[in-house]
Design a protein around this motif. Structure first.
Motif, PDB file in Angstrom:
ATOM      1  N   GLY A 125       0.818  -1.201   0.000  1.00 37.04           N
ATOM      2  CA  GLY A 125       0.000   0.000   0.000  1.00 37.04           C
ATOM      3  C   GLY A 125       0.846   1.243   0.000  1.00 37.04           C
ATOM      4  O   GLY A 125       2.064   1.202  -0.187  1.00 37.04           O
ATOM      5  N   CYS A 126       0.168   2.359   0.230  1.00 39.33           N
ATOM      6  CA  CYS A 126       0.825   3.664   0.214  1.00 39.33           C
ATOM      7  C   CYS A 126       0.622   4.336   1.571  1.00 39.33           C
ATOM      8  O   CYS A 126      -0.506   4.364   2.094  1.00 39.33           O
ATOM      9  N   VAL A 127       1.689   4.840   2.139  1.00 41.66           N
ATOM     10  CA  VAL A 127       1.651   5.479   3.461  1.00 41.66           C
ATOM     11  C   VAL A 127       2.275   6.866   3.341  1.00 41.66           C
ATOM     12  O   VAL A 127       3.305   7.029   2.683  1.00 41.66           O
ATOM     13  N   VAL A 128       1.649   7.842   3.976  1.00 41.22           N
ATOM     14  CA  VAL A 128       2.216   9.202   4.012  1.00 41.22           C
ATOM     15  C   VAL A 128       3.138   9.291   5.222  1.00 41.22           C
ATOM     16  O   VAL A 128       2.718   8.996   6.355  1.00 41.22           O
ATOM     17  N   ILE A 129       4.376   9.690   4.970  1.00 39.38           N
ATOM     18  CA  ILE A 129       5.359   9.755   6.056  1.00 39.38           C
ATOM     19  C   ILE A 129       5.849  11.197   6.227  1.00 39.38           C
ATOM     20  O   ILE A 129       5.739  12.025   5.311  1.00 39.38           O
ATOM     21  N   ASP A 130       6.379  11.478   7.424  1.00 38.60           N
ATOM     22  CA  ASP A 130       6.904  12.817   7.702  1.00 38.60           C
ATOM     23  C   ASP A 130       8.407  12.863   7.434  1.00 38.60           C
ATOM     24  O   ASP A 130       8.992  11.896   6.940  1.00 38.60           O
ATOM     25  N   ARG A 131       9.019  13.989   7.782  1.00 37.79           N
ATOM     26  CA  ARG A 131      10.457  14.154   7.513  1.00 37.79           C
ATOM     27  C   ARG A 131      11.288  13.073   8.179  1.00 37.79           C
ATOM     28  O   ARG A 131      12.348  12.683   7.683  1.00 37.79           O
ATOM     29  N   ALA A 132      10.816  12.594   9.341  1.00 41.49           N
ATOM     30  CA  ALA A 132      11.579  11.593  10.093  1.00 41.49           C
ATOM     31  C   ALA A 132      11.361  10.182   9.562  1.00 41.49           C
ATOM     32  O   ALA A 132      11.972   9.236  10.052  1.00 41.49           O
ATOM     33  N   GLY A 133      10.467  10.050   8.600  1.00 40.48           N
ATOM     34  CA  GLY A 133      10.204   8.724   8.051  1.00 40.48           C
ATOM     35  C   GLY A 133       9.110   7.969   8.770  1.00 40.48           C
ATOM     36  O   GLY A 133       8.815   6.819   8.436  1.00 40.48           O
ATOM     37  N   ALA A 134       8.509   8.592   9.768  1.00 40.10           N
ATOM     38  CA  ALA A 134       7.416   7.954  10.507  1.00 40.10           C
ATOM     39  C   ALA A 134       6.088   8.291   9.840  1.00 40.10           C
ATOM     40  O   ALA A 134       5.952   9.334   9.192  1.00 40.10           O
ATOM     41  N   GLU A 135       5.118   7.415  10.028  1.00 40.39           N
ATOM     42  CA  GLU A 135       3.806   7.655   9.454  1.00 40.39           C
ATOM     43  C   GLU A 135       3.254   8.964  10.011  1.00 40.39           C
ATOM     44  O   GLU A 135       3.280   9.195  11.217  1.00 40.39           O
ATOM     45  N   LEU A 147       5.406  10.093   0.066  1.00 43.53           N
ATOM     46  CA  LEU A 147       4.617   8.872  -0.084  1.00 43.53           C
ATOM     47  C   LEU A 147       5.549   7.662  -0.073  1.00 43.53           C
ATOM     48  O   LEU A 147       6.516   7.621  -0.849  1.00 43.53           O
ATOM     49  N   ARG A 148       5.256   6.716   0.806  1.00 38.73           N
ATOM     50  CA  ARG A 148       6.038   5.472   0.821  1.00 38.73           C
ATOM     51  C   ARG A 148       5.147   4.352   0.276  1.00 38.73           C
ATOM     52  O   ARG A 148       4.057   4.106   0.798  1.00 38.73           O
ATOM     53  N   VAL A 149       5.660   3.714  -0.752  1.00 37.75           N
ATOM     54  CA  VAL A 149       4.845   2.772  -1.516  1.00 37.75           C
ATOM     55  C   VAL A 149       5.442   1.371  -1.421  1.00 37.75           C
ATOM     56  O   VAL A 149       6.662   1.203  -1.526  1.00 37.75           O
ATOM     57  N   THR A 150       4.582   0.404  -1.207  1.00 33.85           N
ATOM     58  CA  THR A 150       5.021  -0.996  -1.209  1.00 33.85           C
ATOM     59  C   THR A 150       4.112  -1.790  -2.145  1.00 33.85           C
ATOM     60  O   THR A 150       2.887  -1.776  -1.985  1.00 33.85           O
ATOM     61  N   VAL A 151       4.732  -2.430  -3.123  1.00 36.31           N
ATOM     62  CA  VAL A 151       3.959  -3.185  -4.115  1.00 36.31           C
ATOM     63  C   VAL A 151       4.533  -4.598  -4.256  1.00 36.31           C
ATOM     64  O   VAL A 151       5.737  -4.819  -4.052  1.00 36.31           O
ATOM     65  N   PRO A 196      -6.747   3.479  27.644  1.00 29.28           N
ATOM     66  CA  PRO A 196      -6.172   2.298  26.996  1.00 29.28           C
ATOM     67  C   PRO A 196      -5.263   2.663  25.828  1.00 29.28           C
ATOM     68  O   PRO A 196      -5.445   3.700  25.189  1.00 29.28           O
ATOM     69  N   VAL A 197      -4.269   1.818  25.606  1.00 30.11           N
ATOM     70  CA  VAL A 197      -3.355   2.001  24.472  1.00 30.11           C
ATOM     71  C   VAL A 197      -3.889   1.135  23.332  1.00 30.11           C
ATOM     72  O   VAL A 197      -3.944  -0.093  23.459  1.00 30.11           O
ATOM     73  N   THR A 198      -4.273   1.770  22.252  1.00 29.85           N
ATOM     74  CA  THR A 198      -4.868   1.015  21.148  1.00 29.85           C
ATOM     75  C   THR A 198      -4.109   1.281  19.848  1.00 29.85           C
ATOM     76  O   THR A 198      -3.480   2.326  19.683  1.00 29.85           O
ATOM     77  N   GLY A 199      -4.195   0.327  18.949  1.00 26.19           N
ATOM     78  CA  GLY A 199      -3.607   0.497  17.618  1.00 26.19           C
ATOM     79  C   GLY A 199      -2.108   0.678  17.629  1.00 26.19           C
ATOM     80  O   GLY A 199      -1.537   1.351  16.773  1.00 26.19           O
ATOM     81  N   LEU A 200      -1.441   0.073  18.612  1.00 26.43           N
ATOM     82  CA  LEU A 200       0.022   0.244  18.731  1.00 26.43           C
ATOM     83  C   LEU A 200       0.728  -0.479  17.580  1.00 26.43           C
ATOM     84  O   LEU A 200       0.520  -1.670  17.363  1.00 26.43           O
ATOM     85  N   THR A 201       1.549   0.245  16.845  1.00 22.19           N
ATOM     86  CA  THR A 201       2.304  -0.328  15.722  1.00 22.19           C
ATOM     87  C   THR A 201       3.772   0.055  15.843  1.00 22.19           C
ATOM     88  O   THR A 201       4.123   0.943  16.636  1.00 22.19           O
ATOM     89  N   PRO A 202       4.630  -0.572  15.083  1.00 21.87           N
ATOM     90  CA  PRO A 202       6.073  -0.360  15.262  1.00 21.87           C
ATOM     91  C   PRO A 202       6.537   1.092  15.152  1.00 21.87           C
ATOM     92  O   PRO A 202       7.511   1.476  15.786  1.00 21.87           O
ATOM     93  N   ASP A 203       5.864   1.899  14.357  1.00 21.99           N
ATOM     94  CA  ASP A 203       6.376   3.252  14.149  1.00 21.99           C
ATOM     95  C   ASP A 203       5.692   4.299  15.024  1.00 21.99           C
ATOM     96  O   ASP A 203       5.888   5.486  14.830  1.00 21.99           O
ATOM     97  N   ARG A 204       4.879   3.870  15.990  1.00 21.55           N
ATOM     98  CA  ARG A 204       4.129   4.845  16.791  1.00 21.55           C
ATOM     99  C   ARG A 204       4.116   4.474  18.276  1.00 21.55           C
ATOM    100  O   ARG A 204       3.171   3.825  18.746  1.00 21.55           O
ATOM    101  N   PRO A 244       8.807  -2.858  19.098  1.00 15.32           N
ATOM    102  CA  PRO A 244      10.136  -2.773  18.499  1.00 15.32           C
ATOM    103  C   PRO A 244      10.060  -2.814  16.973  1.00 15.32           C
ATOM    104  O   PRO A 244       9.175  -3.472  16.414  1.00 15.32           O
ATOM    105  N   ALA A 245      10.997  -2.134  16.328  1.00 14.33           N
ATOM    106  CA  ALA A 245      10.968  -2.021  14.870  1.00 14.33           C
ATOM    107  C   ALA A 245      10.975  -3.386  14.184  1.00 14.33           C
ATOM    108  O   ALA A 245      10.342  -3.571  13.157  1.00 14.33           O
ATOM    109  N   GLY A 246      11.651  -4.343  14.780  1.00 10.33           N
ATOM    110  CA  GLY A 246      11.743  -5.645  14.123  1.00 10.33           C
ATOM    111  C   GLY A 246      10.697  -6.646  14.569  1.00 10.33           C
ATOM    112  O   GLY A 246      10.816  -7.840  14.288  1.00 10.33           O
ATOM    113  N   ALA A 247       9.657  -6.159  15.253  1.00  6.17           N
ATOM    114  CA  ALA A 247       8.641  -7.092  15.770  1.00  6.17           C
ATOM    115  C   ALA A 247       7.989  -7.866  14.622  1.00  6.17           C
ATOM    116  O   ALA A 247       7.618  -7.281  13.604  1.00  6.17           O
TER     117      ALA A 247
END
Lengths: 186, 184
Positions: A60-70, A116-120, B84-92, B159-162
């Protein structure tokens, strides 16, 4: 002989006295430590945790910020299509293909650093030959941060212009990796 | 009339061992010294009497999820309930904050509970804790005033590698964390 026995008894007596003195000192130290025990009071807090869902190579496609985080700005994007524009035929291992990914961004602010970060998954493209050699393949083009490590799943970052509106992002897929392919530069 | 010792008797049989003389002598000297010290002390002391009001210190650390509604939260059953902590994903990573008020009559030094979890769900989530003030938190029994209040933050991270296959979509309830207040 008698004098030696007498000295031995005196030494034993001195030793007993020394042991008693040491034991008394230890007892006094312990008693002092117990007396200095502190008072405590606890506060308990509780919560629950539930994890979101993701895939190791989420398509899919994800919008990321300058730091690379969603991004948390609410901006979104989606992949409208992935298509093969042209195939350069040749021997197995020396073929190439021009591909196009059509993206639809919404609310993206490229000026604020959003990308935009894209994975196909390219294995689902019926136009590519079934015997495409993915183990040596690479990609390059109007894309950056190209991750070829999971091919045929390819992840890349589109150029900033792709965030301004619906756009088509072209790139080349080489069966044998070429210089400039799979560059992690943005 | 007993016979006087003669020069023929062995010398050792006539002399007492030295320690038999020395030990009673030392004990006797100690007793005399003790009596002497006691007597001297008695002679130079005088009594003075005073009175004061004595009250026991009250230890009371309270918690809150919003800094407005406070509770003792002394047990897991009466714990402060955080969102509650919900929707926890590696980048957040997600933070949760507990407010603390020292309602004691004495200052308290704060520390995280030693049994607090550092990982959850077989390592899919790591839990980290903010630094707590090194100085003792002032006591203020009447109200949660500035110097008697602080906050503590718990951060939940995937963790990033989870591994997505193992971790994605999992959940866990009733995670208990403790902050302890201790008198100096």
């Amino acid at each position: 002989m008698t004098r030696n026995l007498t000295r031995a008894r005196a030494a034993v007596a001195m030793l007993v006295v020394a042991v008693l003195v040491a034991a008394g000192a230890r007892l006094a130290t312990d008693a002092t430590a117990r007396t200095s025990a502190a008072w405590t009071d606890d506060v308990h807090a509780t919560t629950s945790v539930s994890l979101g869902t993701w895939a190791s190579h989420a398509l899919g496609c994800v919008v990321i910020d300058r730091a690379g985080a969603e991004t948390s700005s609410g901006a979104t994007c989606e992949i409208a299509s992935v298509s093969v524009d042209r195939i350069q035929w040749g021997e197995v291992g020396h073929r190439a293909a021009n591909l196009i990914v059509a993206l639809v961004p919404r609310g993206v602010s490229p000026g604020a650093g959003e990308r935009l970060r894209v994975t196909v998954d390219l294995s689902t493209l019926g136009e590519l030959p079934a015997d495409w050699r993915w183990s040596t393949a690479g990609a390059s083009g109007e894309i950056g941060a190209v991750d070829c490590s999971a091919l045929p799943v390819l992840t890349f970052q589109a150029r900033d212009w792709a965030g301004w509106g619906p756009s088509s992002v072209p790139f080349q897929l080489h069966e044998t990796r070429e210089p400039g392919d799979c560059s992690m530069q943005v | 009339m007993p016979d006087a010792p003669t020069c023929d008797e062995p010398r050792a049989a006539r002399r007492r061992p030295r320690w038999r003389t020395a030990v009673p002598a030392a004990l006797g000297l100690s007793v005399l010294t003790g009596f002497g010290a006691a007597a001297t002390s008695a002679a130079w002391t005088d009594d003075a009497y005073f009175s004061t009001a004595a009250s026991a210190a009250e230890i009371d650390l309270r918690g809150s999820s919003d800094g407005a509604t406070w509770s003792p939260a002394d047990t897991a059953g009466t714990a402060v309930t955080l969102a509650p902590v919900t929707g926890l994903t590696p980048d957040r990573p997600v933070e949760r904050t507990v407010h603390l008020w020292n309602a004691s009559t004495v200052p308290l030094t704060l520390a995280w509970g030693t049994a607090n979890p550092t990982t959850l769900l077989q390592g899919c989530v790591t839990v980290t804790y903010s630094s707590l003030p090194t100085a003792a938190l002032a006591g203020s029994p009447s109200s949660p005033s500035g110097a008697a209040v602080t906050t503590a933050t718990v951060t939940f991270t995937v963790p990033a590698g989870a591994d997505a296959a193992t971790c994605s979509g999992q959940s866990l309830g009733a995670i208990d964390v403790v902050v302890q207040g201790r008198t100096s």
